[in-house]
Structure formats: C-alpha cells, structure tokens
Design a protein around this motif. Structure first.
Motif, PDB file in Angstrom:
ATOM      1  N   LEU A  47      48.913  23.056  18.991  1.00 25.62           N
ATOM      2  CA  LEU A  47      48.407  22.435  17.769  1.00 25.62           C
ATOM      3  C   LEU A  47      49.546  22.305  16.762  1.00 25.62           C
ATOM      4  CD1 LEU A  47      45.132  24.557  17.371  1.00 25.62           C
ATOM      5  CD2 LEU A  47      45.325  22.268  18.372  1.00 25.62           C
ATOM      6  N   ASP A  48      49.802  21.076  16.331  1.00 27.24           N
ATOM      7  CA  ASP A  48      50.847  20.822  15.333  1.00 27.24           C
ATOM      8  C   ASP A  48      50.227  20.182  14.102  1.00 27.24           C
ATOM      9  OD1 ASP A  48      53.094  21.710  16.890  1.00 27.24           O
ATOM     10  OD2 ASP A  48      52.848  19.917  18.111  1.00 27.24           O
ATOM     11  N   LEU A  49      50.560  20.724  12.937  1.00 29.98           N
ATOM     12  CA  LEU A  49      50.008  20.230  11.681  1.00 29.98           C
ATOM     13  C   LEU A  49      51.083  19.515  10.869  1.00 29.98           C
ATOM     14  CD1 LEU A  49      47.881  22.359  12.568  1.00 29.98           C
ATOM     15  CD2 LEU A  49      47.596  22.924  10.141  1.00 29.98           C
ATOM     16  N   THR A  50      50.700  18.381  10.285  1.00 31.57           N
ATOM     17  CA  THR A  50      51.576  17.637   9.379  1.00 31.57           C
ATOM     18  C   THR A  50      50.803  17.335   8.097  1.00 31.57           C
ATOM     19  OG1 THR A  50      52.738  16.597  11.239  1.00 31.57           O
ATOM     20  CG2 THR A  50      52.966  15.556   9.075  1.00 31.57           C
ATOM     21  N   TYR A  51      51.399  17.699   6.968  1.00 31.24           N
ATOM     22  CA  TYR A  51      50.749  17.410   5.683  1.00 31.24           C
ATOM     23  C   TYR A  51      51.077  15.983   5.277  1.00 31.24           C
ATOM     24  CZ  TYR A  51      49.121  22.135   4.757  1.00 31.24           C
ATOM     25  OH  TYR A  51      48.438  23.330   4.806  1.00 31.24           O
ATOM     26  N   LEU A  52      50.043  15.143   5.216  1.00 27.35           N
ATOM     27  CA  LEU A  52      50.222  13.761   4.775  1.00 27.35           C
ATOM     28  C   LEU A  52      50.188  13.660   3.252  1.00 27.35           C
ATOM     29  CD1 LEU A  52      47.907  12.039   7.411  1.00 27.35           C
ATOM     30  CD2 LEU A  52      50.370  12.482   7.558  1.00 27.35           C
ATOM     31  N   SER A  53      49.525  14.634   2.648  1.00 27.36           N
ATOM     32  CA  SER A  53      49.470  14.738   1.183  1.00 27.36           C
ATOM     33  C   SER A  53      49.082  16.171   0.862  1.00 27.36           C
ATOM     34  CB  SER A  53      48.446  13.747   0.598  1.00 27.36           C
ATOM     35  OG  SER A  53      47.139  14.166   0.914  1.00 27.36           O
ATOM     36  N   ALA A  54      48.852  16.428  -0.398  1.00 30.40           N
ATOM     37  CA  ALA A  54      48.488  17.790  -0.794  1.00 30.40           C
ATOM     38  C   ALA A  54      47.145  18.217  -0.209  1.00 30.40           C
ATOM     39  CB  ALA A  54      48.455  17.889  -2.313  1.00 30.40           C
ATOM     40  N   THR A  55      46.314  17.254   0.148  1.00 32.88           N
ATOM     41  CA  THR A  55      44.968  17.583   0.628  1.00 32.88           C
ATOM     42  C   THR A  55      44.677  17.053   2.032  1.00 32.88           C
ATOM     43  OG1 THR A  55      44.069  15.595  -0.415  1.00 32.88           O
ATOM     44  CG2 THR A  55      44.003  17.669  -1.690  1.00 32.88           C
ATOM     45  N   ASP A  56      45.530  16.192   2.571  1.00 28.59           N
ATOM     46  CA  ASP A  56      45.271  15.558   3.861  1.00 28.59           C
ATOM     47  C   ASP A  56      46.203  16.110   4.938  1.00 28.59           C
ATOM     48  OD1 ASP A  56      43.258  13.864   2.872  1.00 28.59           O
ATOM     49  OD2 ASP A  56      44.771  12.480   2.093  1.00 28.59           O
ATOM     50  N   ILE A  57      45.608  16.514   6.051  1.00 28.17           N
ATOM     51  CA  ILE A  57      46.373  17.124   7.140  1.00 28.17           C
ATOM     52  C   ILE A  57      46.147  16.342   8.427  1.00 28.17           C
ATOM     53  CG2 ILE A  57      46.719  19.205   8.528  1.00 28.17           C
ATOM     54  CD1 ILE A  57      45.656  20.814   6.169  1.00 28.17           C
ATOM     55  N   GLU A  58      47.241  16.054   9.103  1.00 26.42           N
ATOM     56  CA  GLU A  58      47.156  15.448  10.435  1.00 26.42           C
ATOM     57  C   GLU A  58      47.324  16.563  11.467  1.00 26.42           C
ATOM     58  OE1 GLU A  58      49.391  11.710  11.926  1.00 26.42           O
ATOM     59  OE2 GLU A  58      50.530  13.423  12.724  1.00 26.42           O
ATOM     60  N   VAL A  59      46.429  16.575  12.463  1.00 23.71           N
ATOM     61  CA  VAL A  59      46.507  17.558  13.543  1.00 23.71           C
ATOM     62  C   VAL A  59      46.826  16.831  14.843  1.00 23.71           C
ATOM     63  CG1 VAL A  59      45.291  19.338  14.856  1.00 23.71           C
ATOM     64  CG2 VAL A  59      44.819  19.044  12.418  1.00 23.71           C
ATOM     65  N   LYS A  60      47.898  17.250  15.489  1.00 24.42           N
ATOM     66  CA  LYS A  60      48.234  16.706  16.800  1.00 24.42           C
ATOM     67  C   LYS A  60      47.932  17.768  17.848  1.00 24.42           C
ATOM     68  CE  LYS A  60      51.915  14.516  19.496  1.00 24.42           C
ATOM     69  NZ  LYS A  60      53.354  14.099  19.508  1.00 24.42           N
ATOM     70  N   VAL A  61      47.015  17.439  18.758  1.00 27.72           N
ATOM     71  CA  VAL A  61      46.629  18.351  19.825  1.00 27.72           C
ATOM     72  C   VAL A  61      47.324  17.907  21.105  1.00 27.72           C
ATOM     73  CG1 VAL A  61      44.705  19.364  21.095  1.00 27.72           C
ATOM     74  CG2 VAL A  61      44.378  18.645  18.709  1.00 27.72           C
ATOM     75  N   THR A  62      48.279  18.701  21.547  1.00 27.03           N
ATOM     76  CA  THR A  62      49.024  18.370  22.759  1.00 27.03           C
ATOM     77  C   THR A  62      48.504  19.223  23.905  1.00 27.03           C
ATOM     78  OG1 THR A  62      50.990  17.832  21.456  1.00 27.03           O
ATOM     79  CG2 THR A  62      51.302  18.230  23.818  1.00 27.03           C
ATOM     80  N   VAL A  63      48.021  18.549  24.941  1.00 22.10           N
ATOM     81  CA  VAL A  63      47.459  19.240  26.104  1.00 22.10           C
ATOM     82  C   VAL A  63      48.460  19.200  27.252  1.00 22.10           C
ATOM     83  CG1 VAL A  63      45.580  19.300  27.771  1.00 22.10           C
ATOM     84  CG2 VAL A  63      45.120  18.588  25.414  1.00 22.10           C
TER      85      VAL A  63
END
Length: 218
Positions: free
Chosen positions: A67-83
C-alpha cells in the motif's frame, strides 16, 4: 474553552495494479474502502490484509500486498494497491496418519491421483474433508474422526502436502437376523447409514435403538 477542528482526510483515488488471476471487482469488494472513504491507517491496513487472505483463500499462498499513499492535497489521499500475486500453490500429495492401513488403501490412493497438482484453496480443503466423512460412513467407519489437515508448504510455497489424521478407525460390519418383514437394504436406507456418524463409545446399542424406533414407527 478553545476547540480546534481539523479537516477530515479522505481517500480520493484508489488504484489497483498487478491483478492478473483474480477479478478486480472481487478484489475491490474485499478491500471494501472506496473513494471518499475517511482515511484511517488501521482500516487501510485491515483492507490490505483482507486482500491477502482472499488470495490465500483462492490458492495464492505467497501473495504480497503493498500500500502506497500519496497526498494530493491537505485532505485528499491517493492509495496505490500493488498486488504481487506469486505462483499458485498446488497439492503435491495427501497423507493420512492412521493405525488402520485399509483406510489408506481404500481412500487415499484414488484421492491423490485425482487431486495432485490441483490448486490448494480453502474450498478444496472443505470439499476433501466432506468427501472423507461421507466415504467413511458409506464404508461403515461410523466413528472415524478426521483431524487436520496440517499443511506443509515447500520453501517457495508452490507445492503443499496435506497431512490428515484419522482416529477411531474401526470398520463395523452389520449382520441382521429376524428381519423377515424388511430387507437389509430397507433397514439401512431408513437408518441413513450412508450419512451416519457417532461419537458414542457404545455404538452397538445406539444402532439397535435406531432399528427399534424404525420398526415402532412403521
């Protein structure tokens, strides 16, 4: 009093990669979190663990979920799920530990021929245990108890040995006398012996009472 209210962080985008052998729809259902879900670290870790268990349920014992998290803004988070699915785990062989060699001869050899190289899934294990139980009853191993399996994986987890243990492995032979009005087949059908299992140490009197009740109810 002063009250500080922080902005709620949410998952604004969830991206899955590396899914090749299972359905992405099923994976997303297991993940359960969706876009706009409130971000919570433990809930996210639990979601990743659900995916890992789902892969294991379907025979992928060596899968890894990142699971990798990227903050797109102060309140928005992108989650990349790598299987990283890994290779499917297949049955190498099935073993039964029992003090009755007839059980090994009767049940084990045909089962190994049929299931060798089949994917090791939870459904298959449930099916094998039910098949054993039904076969025991049909062959008059009325008290046989199946334990296990103990699953032994190879180092790379691509093959597995299933080890079952069978206790109370005596086979019973039924002899009927005085049943002029009913055939042996009729009695055994009424008793549903093909599904009969008992943990009663006095199985003889138990069967006698079942036969008695069958005649009384006729």
């Amino acid at each position: 009093y002063g009250l500080n209210v922080g902005k709620t962080k949410r998952l604004s985008r969830i991206i899955f990669t590396g899914i090749n052998n299972l359905s992405e729809t099923d994976i997303r259902n297991e993940f359960a979190l969706t876009e706009k879900s409130v971000y919570d670290q433990q809930s996210l870790l639990d979601a990743g663990e659900r995916i890992r268990r789902f892969y294991r349920f379907n025979g992928f014992q060596n899968s890894v979920i990142d699971l990798d998290l990227t903050y797109l803004s102060a309140t928005d988070i992108e989650v990349k799920v790598t299987v990283k699915e890994g290779q499917l785990t297949r049955i190498q062989n099935i073993e039964i530990k029992t003090d009755n060699p007839d059980i090994v001869t009767t049940f084990l050899k045909p089962l190994n021929r049929r299931l060798r190289k089949e994917p090791l899934t939870d459904n298959l294990i449930v099916s094998v245990k039910k098949e054993f139980r039904d076969d025991f009853s049909e062959q008059n191993y009325f008290k046989a108890e199946l334990l296990g399996p103990d699953i032994k994986l190879t180092t790379d987890k691509t093959e597995a040995q299933l080890v079952f243990q069978v206790s109370n492995s005596d086979q019973y032979f039924l002899d009927y006398k005085g049943n002029a009005m009913r055939t042996k087949g009729q009695i055994e059908k009424a008793l549903e012996l093909e599904h009969f299992y008992s943990s009663n140490p006095n199985i003889g009197p138990e069967l006698s009472n079942r036969i008695k009740n069958y005649y009384l109810n006729e």
